[in-house]
Design a protein around this motif. Structure first.
Motif, PDB file in Angstrom:
ATOM      1  N   ASP A  15       0.886  -1.299   0.015  1.00 13.42           N
ATOM      2  CA  ASP A  15       0.060   0.025   0.113  1.00 13.42           C
ATOM      3  C   ASP A  15       0.999   1.512  -0.069  1.00 13.42           C
ATOM      4  OD1 ASP A  15       1.024  -0.164   2.470  1.00 13.42           O
ATOM      5  OD2 ASP A  15      -1.241   0.199   3.578  1.00 13.42           O
ATOM      6  N   LYS A  39      -2.692  -2.382  -4.451  1.00 13.19           N
ATOM      7  CA  LYS A  39      -2.616  -1.350  -3.254  1.00 13.19           C
ATOM      8  C   LYS A  39      -3.445  -1.949  -2.155  1.00 13.19           C
ATOM      9  CE  LYS A  39      -1.642   2.671  -6.316  1.00 13.19           C
ATOM     10  NZ  LYS A  39      -1.759   1.938  -7.567  1.00 13.19           N
ATOM     11  N   THR A  40      -4.270  -2.816  -2.447  1.00 13.15           N
ATOM     12  CA  THR A  40      -5.189  -3.247  -1.126  1.00 13.15           C
ATOM     13  C   THR A  40      -5.197  -4.849  -1.201  1.00 13.15           C
ATOM     14  OG1 THR A  40      -7.160  -3.423  -2.621  1.00 13.15           O
ATOM     15  CG2 THR A  40      -6.908  -1.233  -1.646  1.00 13.15           C
TER      16      THR A  40
END
Length: 216
Positions: A15, A39-40
Motif C-alpha cells: 500500500d 494497493k489493497t
C-alpha cells in the motif's frame, strides 16, 4: 550465461506506492516482469486470480482490516501451488515464523538489497525456500529457545478471540463478531489467560502488540 526463455511474472502488493515503484523498477531491471501492482488486499486477491503470476510479493501490513497473511490464506485455499514472498518493514519473530508457516517461500524486509529480492523471486519461482542470512539466524534462534508467542500456543479460534480481546472488545461483541456464544468466549478467554500467563486486558494488548497481532 544462458538466458531464461521467458521472464518470471510477478504481482507486487503493497500500500506504499513509492515502495512498490522502487521494487518494481529494480525487479524489471533484472529481467523479472511486474505484471501488476496491488494497493489493497482485495486488489491483490483479484489480480492474482486474473493474472495467475508466477510469484506474488505480498506486504504483511496494508493498514486495513485484512493483513497480507489473510490474503495469503485466501489465495492458498484456492491455489495451493501459489508461490508467495512476504515483504515487511518489521522483522518481528512472530511475522517471520508465520510467513513460513503459512507456506511463504521467503520473508524479505523492505530495506533489503534489491538483488536479494530478485534472488528470492527466482527461488520462489523454482518452488524453493529462500532465507536472508539475518532471517535464517532468527529462525535458528527461535528453534533453539522455543517459541512462546500466542501464535504458537493457541489454536486458530483461540487466537482470534485473544486478538479481539487485546483490541478491547467485550465478550458479547466478540461472540457477535465470530458468531459464537458468549459462554464459549468466556470459557475460551479463561483458557487463553492461563496459557499465556496474562489476566488484564492491558497485558493482552501489550502481548498482542509485541507479536504483531494488532497495530498501535
Amino acid at each position: 550465461m544462458k538466458q531464461e526463455a521467458t521472464s518470471i511474472r510477478v504481482v507486487l502488493a503493497d500500500d506504499h506506492p513509492i515502495v512498490m515503484t522502487g521494487f518494481a523498477m529494480s525487479l524489471q531491471g533484472q529481467g523479472i516482469e511486474v505484471v501488476a501492482q496491488a494497493k489493497t488486499p482485495a486488489e491483490a486477491i483479484q489480480q492474482f486470480g486474473d493474472l495467475q503470476p508466477d510469484v506474488l510479493i505480498l506486504d504483511i501490513r496494508f493498514g486495513e482490516h485484512l493483513s497480507g497473511f489473510d490474503v495469503a490464506k485466501t489465495i492458498l485455499q484456492n491455489t495451493a501451488s501459489a508461490q508467495i514472498i512476504f515483504l515487511s518493514q518489521f522483522d518481528q519473530d512472530s511475522f517471520i515464523k508465520e510467513a513460513y508457516r503459512l507456506g511463504g517461500k521467503a520473508f524479505v524486509t523492505k530495506d533489503c538489497d534489491p538483488a536479494d529480492l530478485a534472488q528470492a523471486v527466482r527461488k520462489a519461482h523454482a518452488g524453493e525456500l529462500y532465507f536472508l542470512p539475518s532471517i535464517a539466524e532468527r529462525l535458528a534462534n527461535l528453534s533453539v529457545r522455543g517459541d512462546v508467542s500466542p501464535q504458537s500456543m493457541l489454536d486458530s479460534r483461540s487466537l482470534d478471540i485473544f486478538t479481539l480481546l487485546a483490541e478491547g472488545l467485550t465478550n458479547a461483541e466478540i461472540a457477535e463478531k465470530l458468531d459464537i456464544s458468549t459462554k464459549t468466549v468466556s470459557n475460551t478467554s479463561q483458557i487463553i489467560k492461563e496459557k499465556l500467563g496474562v489476566q488484564r486486558q492491558a497485558e493482552m494488548t501489550k502481548l498482542a502488540l509485541k507479536h504483531g497481532l494488532i497495530q498501535a
